[in-house]
Design an enzyme around this catalytic site. Sequence first.
Site, PDB file in Angstrom:
ATOM      1  N   LYS C 189       0.839  -1.198   0.000  1.00 34.82           N
ATOM      2  CA  LYS C 189       0.000   0.000   0.000  1.00 34.82           C
ATOM      3  C   LYS C 189       0.871   1.243   0.000  1.00 34.82           C
ATOM      4  O   LYS C 189       1.583   1.524   0.958  1.00 34.82           O
ATOM      5  CB  LYS C 189      -0.904   0.057   1.225  1.00 34.82           C
ATOM      6  CG  LYS C 189      -1.938   1.197   1.087  1.00 34.82           C
ATOM      7  CD  LYS C 189      -2.607   1.568   2.383  1.00 34.82           C
ATOM      8  CE  LYS C 189      -1.850   2.609   3.166  1.00 34.82           C
ATOM      9  NZ  LYS C 189      -1.864   3.952   2.563  1.00 34.82           N
ATOM     10  N   GLU C 263      10.478   0.634  10.099  1.00 33.44           N
ATOM     11  CA  GLU C 263      11.464   1.697   9.890  1.00 33.44           C
ATOM     12  C   GLU C 263      10.735   2.995  10.177  1.00 33.44           C
ATOM     13  O   GLU C 263       9.875   3.405   9.406  1.00 33.44           O
ATOM     14  CB  GLU C 263      11.993   1.620   8.448  1.00 33.44           C
ATOM     15  CG  GLU C 263      13.356   2.262   8.293  1.00 33.44           C
ATOM     16  CD  GLU C 263      13.252   3.721   7.959  1.00 33.44           C
ATOM     17  OE1 GLU C 263      13.207   4.530   8.914  1.00 33.44           O
ATOM     18  OE2 GLU C 263      13.211   4.052   6.771  1.00 33.44           O
ATOM     19  N   CYS C 297      13.351  10.505   7.196  1.00 30.82           N
ATOM     20  CA  CYS C 297      13.322  10.010   8.572  1.00 30.82           C
ATOM     21  C   CYS C 297      14.704  10.088   9.218  1.00 30.82           C
ATOM     22  O   CYS C 297      14.813  10.256  10.420  1.00 30.82           O
ATOM     23  CB  CYS C 297      12.792   8.594   8.610  1.00 30.82           C
ATOM     24  SG  CYS C 297      13.539   7.531   7.375  1.00 30.82           S
ATOM     25  N   GLU C 394      10.122  14.944  15.904  1.00 32.89           N
ATOM     26  CA  GLU C 394      10.439  14.906  14.486  1.00 32.89           C
ATOM     27  C   GLU C 394       9.536  15.902  13.757  1.00 32.89           C
ATOM     28  O   GLU C 394       8.312  15.787  13.797  1.00 32.89           O
ATOM     29  CB  GLU C 394      10.207  13.491  13.950  1.00 32.89           C
ATOM     30  CG  GLU C 394      10.672  13.320  12.530  1.00 32.89           C
ATOM     31  CD  GLU C 394      10.520  11.885  12.034  1.00 32.89           C
ATOM     32  OE1 GLU C 394       9.536  11.234  12.398  1.00 32.89           O
ATOM     33  OE2 GLU C 394      11.397  11.443  11.277  1.00 32.89           O
TER      34      GLU C 394
END
Lengths: 326, 286, 484
Positions: C189, C263, C297, C394
């Site tokens: 997906k 991840e 990331c 983040e």
Amino acid sequence: MTPSPASVVADPAGLADVTRSDAALRRFLHGLPGVDQVGADARAAALSTRSIKTTAKAFAIDLAVRMIDLTTLEGADTPGKVRSLCAKARRPDPHDASVPATAAVCVYNDLVGLAKAELGGSGVKVAAVSTAFPSGRASLAVKLADTRDAVTQGADEIDMVIDRGAFLSGRYLEVLEEIAAVKQVCSEGGADAHLKVILETGELATYDNVRRASWLAMMAGADFIKTSTGKISPAATLPVTLVMLEACRDWRDATGAMVGMKPAGGIRTTKDAMRYLVLVNETVGTDWLTPDWFRLGASSLLNDLLLQRQRMSTGRYSGPDYVTVD
Amino acid sequence: MARIEVRKTYKLYVGGAFPRSESGRSYEVADTKGRFLANAALASRKDARDAVVAARKAQPGWAGATAYNRGQVLYRVAEVMEGRRAQFAEDVQRAEGLTTRRAEGAVDAAIDRWVWYAGWSDKLAQVLGGTNPVAGPYFNFSIPEPTGVVAAIAPQDSSLLGLVSVLAPAVVSGNTCVLLAAEERPLPAITLSEVLATSDVPGGVVNILTGRVAEVAPWLASHMDVNALDLAGVDDTALRRELEIAAADNVKRVRRAGHVDWSADPGLERVRCFLETKTVWHPIGV
Amino acid sequence: MARASKPKPFEYAPAPESRAVVDLASSYGLFIDGEFVDGTGGALKSVNPATEEVLAEVAEASEADIDLAVKAARRAYTRVWSKMSGAERAKYLFRIARIVQERSRELAVLESLDNGKPIKESRDVDVPLVAAHFFYYAGWADKLEHAGFGPDPRPLGVAAQVIPWNFPLLMLAWKIAPALAAGNTVVLKPAETTPLTALLFAEICQQAELPPGVVNIVTGAGPTGAALVAHPGVDKVAFTGSTEVGKAISRAVAGTDKRLTLELGGKAANIVFDDAPVDQTVEGIVAGIFFNQGHVCCAGSRLLVQESVAEELVSRLKRRLGTLRLGDPLDKNTDIGAINSLEQLERIRHLAGVGDDEGAERWTADCDLPAKGYWFAPTVFTGVSQAHRIAREEIFGPVLSVLTFRTPSEAIEKANNTAYGLSAGIWTEKGSRILRMAGAMRAGVVWANTFNRFDPTSPFGGYKESGYGREGGRHGLAAYLDVH
């Protein structure tokens, strides 16, 4: 980043301290920030992907023409060859008066007088390669005499070579003093020849050395720093030019004074020239984007620029029969 | 007249010391026929917390020791166990109801397992790491590193061999461990802690609790300073799920429960479960 | 800044890559069992974030669609893919790698249209790495017994893969290439806002004549992903995305036998010592946080500078940021493209606002933002401390927080003082210090004197809350083989 070369050089007394002894000079030059080769190569490669099109390209082509030190440095050079070079420098495209003249012609010493005469009041400068070009292997007295010869013949600019042997063996003060001595000759007898100092980066082997040699030349009074004689491979490369431009930028930060930059050798195509201009534009900025502060040492480049210029003005591809062979 | 034996008090093993449970509780441990063997400390959530603190404190030093040193320490555990072989055999026999021969076999296998893992300490980086030929002017290498603090629920069936098979692969690479012994068979684990305390294993590298899985495991699973969880001894499927859910709160590495033949060659699977791979890049230039 | 006050004699003319190479349909179905089929769920619009123009409508896969896809993957696994020799699987992967190279320009343009990233990045980074990744794992397919996981490593079965929007096609490659090489079939997906290159990839699978059902692409948003992950027919779940969603997935597969690799997010420290190669360091900082608009990331979002050089470094950095070119992602000279979505833009704005409120000093590169689309100028916060939210959370955008340190041990302490552990950067000319610092970082990838480099042979993945499992290299196979 320590010791900060900036603060040392900004202070004239500090600068004197730095050049007081070989040891002090060595400490200073080796205290300059290192250059990571892979990072510098990557930065130059990234900038070389810039796509310069249409109006920007037209601007850049004419600017590049105006920055060229049109060069002939052959053992077989003759007055005839230099005459036609001068004609080309004054009017690069005989069919198109809108093409600007080049910045200078660059010749061996014995042809300076002839070139001066040919170029008359055109504004095109005459640069002479002095100091036992290209190897630089002669006594200081001979180098100074060589320079004096060019200056008295009316050379506007002196392209000298540094003593790479002295540099690589760590005799930095000797290199510095030699440059300073040549610089002095450039202004003897009321003359005002600009001094371009050729580092011959292809023999310096590392970017750390290129940065140190750049600083050394600027501290000694260079008006321009120049990559190469064109007689050694590799000659000018983008990353070497990047490192030298960064040195020019840092020198101005430290002293307020601008020093010019000249890559020379191996710059043959319009695409090459565009890449150098992008490098200047995006690393040291537009202040350097004039023939006063940036030159391209080249010979065949000019015709490629003219071909591209014709392509842009006519909309079709041109061919070698439509530019002059000199 | 027969001599009255001097019984041993079984305590927890935390930070290299042998405390009782801070809760002051204990529980009866019986053999497989239901005969009383001893009162074991019934660890509380605070004991679990203290064990994690001790494990965390010991972790950098243990990971920072040379692989050669860790290998020697693990081998030393095998040596000291060998010297107490008879005691372990008796413990295992009573705990698991085995014949003498089979109990001795389990002890021998447990000792040999320490030896097997001891030898791995200075080979893991070579076998599990290496250089990577990246397409560019970079030197690039990957090395295994310990994940940190591992909480393990020891197998319920195999009280010594299973426990060693869970503990040794976790600590050989530089992890420290909080281990909850088999709930109904905790005594071999306590005897092992006496071995650990006297075989150059730095205090806190291994911490052994005795008590109820259902009570202690959730605190370990949810503890935010525990990096990994070995659920080897969690037989209850609902509890297993609950622990995995709790472990997600700080993205613990979880080795799920599952049938394991503790006598089989363990391979590197359990070692790998509690390793991270670190990859380092550096330009190559002059 | 100087850039604003001075004329620009050498202004680059627009150099747009032609979007004509991309042939976009107005709507797309799901790719199930080798065919594009209509979904039974709703539809989503995929938007060009640089213009807010709707690029295409894509199906939102329903639970029933997911069931079909998983069953197709299962059939393909049992009947074809698990029976095929590794050498034959390899050939399909090599074919895919070649087609990606052949259609690279189309893929790059579509990626930039849908994602907003500069064409120079999709062209020079994303798409070449996609091809390289398939090429690399193709070679593993018939060599698995040499990979260090025993003599006969077995695949897991059907892999459910959920990927993010920051590197849509590259993350697809990171997921699909090793899965297929190891002998698994997949249902993938793509992210809700960037589904288009995955659908083009489906077409590439058709061109490669990959057996039907080996790769299935189901588009949709969060609920589609949740349904996929929860499907009982799935043996393996691989997810790249936020730590928050990663934890939710981890809870969703708790108590099952599904293997999981994650991840997740990061808040990497990029540590600069006083002896760093300063110009390359500045470039590395820029690459670290402004590459891909900071939607990375492993971005070097926390700059840790040795106090003695902080002022000089930051001023050099700001000067450099003044040369970044923000604008049309399809322009070959664009350095900073569009923020991928309005939602993400609002998050970045919010967290930057928090930085202001917390008393950090905001500096923004002087650049004009286009009137339409989602944009955020490169921003640097100085005077940031470890306690500030902008040093902990983040941001996933072009926002750098600058902190200082005095000693190596302080740098280590601050760098590791985070729940994340994905990457770290170290800048110093001293070799022994690099190795000491690299060893001390609790992070899966350490870049020393470089940053944000990727390679299919190089394992990538996090420590702590940045996830587990590795992608890339021999290590990346472990996630798709029956080994722990």
